[in-house]
Design a protein around this motif. Structure first.
Motif, PDB file in Angstrom:
ATOM      1  N   UNK A  54     -59.207  -9.082 -42.529  1.00 12.46           N
ATOM      2  CA  UNK A  54     -59.909  -8.247 -41.556  1.00 12.46           C
ATOM      3  C   UNK A  54     -61.383  -8.110 -41.930  1.00 12.46           C
ATOM      4  N   UNK A  55     -61.653  -8.005 -43.216  1.00 14.53           N
ATOM      5  CA  UNK A  55     -63.040  -7.938 -43.688  1.00 14.53           C
ATOM      6  C   UNK A  55     -63.798  -9.208 -43.291  1.00 14.53           C
ATOM      7  N   UNK A  56     -63.174 -10.370 -43.476  1.00 11.78           N
ATOM      8  CA  UNK A  56     -63.806 -11.624 -43.045  1.00 11.78           C
ATOM      9  C   UNK A  56     -64.095 -11.577 -41.544  1.00 11.78           C
ATOM     10  N   UNK A  57     -63.119 -11.129 -40.761  1.00 13.84           N
ATOM     11  CA  UNK A  57     -63.304 -11.061 -39.310  1.00 13.84           C
ATOM     12  C   UNK A  57     -64.433 -10.110 -38.920  1.00 13.84           C
ATOM     13  N   UNK A  58     -64.528  -8.997 -39.618  1.00 16.58           N
ATOM     14  CA  UNK A  58     -65.581  -8.023 -39.304  1.00 16.58           C
ATOM     15  C   UNK A  58     -66.961  -8.595 -39.610  1.00 16.58           C
ATOM     16  N   UNK A  59     -67.044  -9.463 -40.598  1.00 17.87           N
ATOM     17  CA  UNK A  59     -68.345 -10.036 -40.964  1.00 17.87           C
ATOM     18  C   UNK A  59     -68.698 -11.264 -40.137  1.00 17.87           C
ATOM     19  N   UNK A  60     -67.701 -12.032 -39.712  1.00 16.31           N
ATOM     20  CA  UNK A  60     -67.991 -13.273 -38.996  1.00 16.31           C
ATOM     21  C   UNK A  60     -67.965 -13.112 -37.489  1.00 16.31           C
ATOM     22  N   UNK A  61     -67.228 -12.134 -37.000  1.00  9.73           N
ATOM     23  CA  UNK A  61     -67.017 -12.038 -35.563  1.00  9.73           C
ATOM     24  C   UNK A  61     -65.831 -12.898 -35.176  1.00  9.73           C
ATOM     25  N   UNK A  62     -65.623 -13.090 -33.872  1.00 12.37           N
ATOM     26  CA  UNK A  62     -64.449 -13.820 -33.400  1.00 12.37           C
ATOM     27  C   UNK A  62     -64.343 -15.228 -33.988  1.00 12.37           C
ATOM     28  N   UNK A  63     -63.149 -15.561 -34.471  1.00 16.98           N
ATOM     29  CA  UNK A  63     -62.862 -16.899 -35.011  1.00 16.98           C
ATOM     30  C   UNK A  63     -61.452 -17.294 -34.609  1.00 16.98           C
ATOM     31  N   UNK A  64     -61.169 -18.588 -34.681  1.00 19.31           N
ATOM     32  CA  UNK A  64     -59.804 -19.065 -34.462  1.00 19.31           C
ATOM     33  C   UNK A  64     -59.003 -18.845 -35.745  1.00 19.31           C
ATOM     34  N   UNK A  65     -57.699 -18.963 -35.623  1.00 21.22           N
ATOM     35  CA  UNK A  65     -56.842 -18.842 -36.805  1.00 21.22           C
ATOM     36  C   UNK A  65     -57.201 -19.921 -37.827  1.00 21.22           C
ATOM     37  N   UNK A  98     -59.025 -22.918 -23.567  1.00 18.72           N
ATOM     38  CA  UNK A  98     -57.740 -23.368 -24.120  1.00 18.72           C
ATOM     39  C   UNK A  98     -57.506 -22.787 -25.511  1.00 18.72           C
ATOM     40  N   UNK A  99     -58.579 -22.384 -26.174  1.00 17.72           N
ATOM     41  CA  UNK A  99     -58.471 -21.868 -27.543  1.00 17.72           C
ATOM     42  C   UNK A  99     -58.392 -20.346 -27.538  1.00 17.72           C
ATOM     43  N   UNK A 100     -57.749 -19.837 -28.569  1.00 22.35           N
ATOM     44  CA  UNK A 100     -57.644 -18.393 -28.749  1.00 22.35           C
ATOM     45  C   UNK A 100     -58.469 -18.002 -29.964  1.00 22.35           C
ATOM     46  N   UNK A 101     -59.237 -16.945 -29.825  1.00 21.02           N
ATOM     47  CA  UNK A 101     -59.982 -16.407 -30.965  1.00 21.02           C
ATOM     48  C   UNK A 101     -59.427 -15.024 -31.296  1.00 21.02           C
ATOM     49  N   UNK A 102     -59.634 -14.629 -32.518  1.00 20.73           N
ATOM     50  CA  UNK A 102     -59.217 -13.319 -32.989  1.00 20.73           C
ATOM     51  C   UNK A 102     -60.474 -12.519 -33.244  1.00 20.73           C
ATOM     52  N   UNK A 103     -60.487 -11.271 -32.784  1.00 22.18           N
ATOM     53  CA  UNK A 103     -61.665 -10.446 -33.011  1.00 22.18           C
ATOM     54  C   UNK A 103     -61.244  -9.025 -33.381  1.00 22.18           C
ATOM     55  N   UNK A 104     -62.062  -8.376 -34.203  1.00 19.40           N
ATOM     56  CA  UNK A 104     -61.742  -7.006 -34.600  1.00 19.40           C
ATOM     57  C   UNK A 104     -61.861  -6.049 -33.415  1.00 19.40           C
ATOM     58  N   UNK A 105     -61.028  -5.038 -33.420  1.00 21.46           N
ATOM     59  CA  UNK A 105     -61.087  -3.974 -32.426  1.00 21.46           C
ATOM     60  C   UNK A 105     -62.078  -2.926 -32.955  1.00 21.46           C
ATOM     61  N   UNK A 106     -63.031  -2.490 -32.128  1.00 17.05           N
ATOM     62  CA  UNK A 106     -64.066  -1.570 -32.632  1.00 17.05           C
ATOM     63  C   UNK A 106     -63.529  -0.328 -33.335  1.00 17.05           C
ATOM     64  N   UNK A 107     -62.474   0.297 -32.813  1.00 14.57           N
ATOM     65  CA  UNK A 107     -61.949   1.512 -33.443  1.00 14.57           C
ATOM     66  C   UNK A 107     -61.459   1.234 -34.861  1.00 14.57           C
ATOM     67  N   UNK A 108     -60.813   0.097 -35.053  1.00 15.07           N
ATOM     68  CA  UNK A 108     -60.341  -0.268 -36.398  1.00 15.07           C
ATOM     69  C   UNK A 108     -61.497  -0.516 -37.340  1.00 15.07           C
ATOM     70  N   UNK A 109     -62.542  -1.172 -36.849  1.00 15.55           N
ATOM     71  CA  UNK A 109     -63.732  -1.429 -37.667  1.00 15.55           C
ATOM     72  C   UNK A 109     -64.389  -0.129 -38.093  1.00 15.55           C
ATOM     73  N   UNK A 110     -64.420   0.844 -37.184  1.00 19.78           N
ATOM     74  CA  UNK A 110     -65.020   2.145 -37.506  1.00 19.78           C
ATOM     75  C   UNK A 110     -64.256   2.855 -38.612  1.00 19.78           C
ATOM     76  N   UNK A 111     -62.911   2.788 -38.551  1.00 22.52           N
ATOM     77  CA  UNK A 111     -62.090   3.435 -39.588  1.00 22.52           C
ATOM     78  C   UNK A 111     -62.369   2.837 -40.962  1.00 22.52           C
ATOM     79  N   UNK A 112     -62.540   1.528 -41.006  1.00 24.19           N
ATOM     80  CA  UNK A 112     -62.787   0.851 -42.274  1.00 24.19           C
ATOM     81  C   UNK A 112     -64.193   1.141 -42.774  1.00 24.19           C
ATOM     82  N   UNK A 113     -65.167   1.094 -41.894  1.00 27.83           N
ATOM     83  CA  UNK A 113     -66.558   1.342 -42.278  1.00 27.83           C
ATOM     84  C   UNK A 113     -66.723   2.705 -42.930  1.00 27.83           C
ATOM     85  N   UNK A 114     -66.021   3.702 -42.426  1.00 23.35           N
ATOM     86  CA  UNK A 114     -66.103   5.045 -43.011  1.00 23.35           C
ATOM     87  C   UNK A 114     -65.661   5.046 -44.466  1.00 23.35           C
ATOM     88  N   UNK A 115     -64.672   4.230 -44.793  1.00 24.00           N
ATOM     89  CA  UNK A 115     -64.160   4.202 -46.163  1.00 24.00           C
ATOM     90  C   UNK A 115     -65.156   3.569 -47.131  1.00 24.00           C
TER      91      UNK A 115
END
Length: 165
Positions: free
Chosen positions: A52-63, A100-117
């Motif tokens: 999740x940390x990688x996703x938060x730093x890179x933005x949307x990526x494929x698996x 045709x491709x699917x990307x995975x991206x962080x949900x803002x609320x989840x990112x906010x919870x982590x950032x606070x920590x």
């Protein structure tokens, strides 16, 4: 930057080099324990949290891209994404450049919870970094980047060794 081409330097580190190697091991162990604690507080396992940390730093990526970033197999990454999606930290979406491709991206609320920590540790690290000159900070940055590269190379070696046995 000093370069020692003496082959014996690899098997006979100086006392300063040995002290630094010991501190790097201590730092690594403490980082693992810190992130394990954070993972528990977020209701995740440590691997899911770091992906999740990688996703938060890179933005949307494929698996596949996430697998490349983390050194995990695509199968393991698919399981990570499933768990993160179920926990409400990420979502799958169509790639805007290739439907045709699917990307995975962080949900803002989840990112906010982590950032606070991480607010306190980020402030402490910035205070520490402010004690170093720009040149010293550049040296530290170079060192850490090379450590990260070595870690990824070693992970890939281990993956290939285990599949070839």
């Amino acid at each position: 930057m000093s370069s020692n081409n003496d082959p014996s330097a690899l098997s006979n580190p100086t006392s300063l080099q040995q002290a630094l190697l010991n501190e790097l091991r201590q730092n690594s162990a403490r980082a693992v324990m810190l992130h394990q604690l954070i993972s528990e507080k977020l209701g995740l396992n440590a691997t899911d949290h770091k992906c999740l940390d990688f996703l938060m730093r890179t933005g949307p990526v494929t698996a596949g891209q996430l697998a490349g970033l983390t050194g995990l197999t695509t199968g393991a990454v698919t399981s990570v994404i499933d768990r993160l999606e179920q926990a409400g930290y990420v979502m799958r979406d169509k790639d805007p450049n290739d439907r045709r491709r699917v990307v995975v991206k962080p949900v803002p609320d989840g990112s906010d919870r982590i950032s606070l920590m991480f607010e306190s540790i980020a402030q402490s690290m910035l205070a520490l970094l402010s004690q170093y000159s720009e040149q010293e900070t550049q040296l530290l940055l170079d060192f850490i980047r090379q450590c990260n590269d070595i870690a990824l190379v070693e992970m890939n070696k281990m993956k290939h060794e285990s599949t070839s046995r």
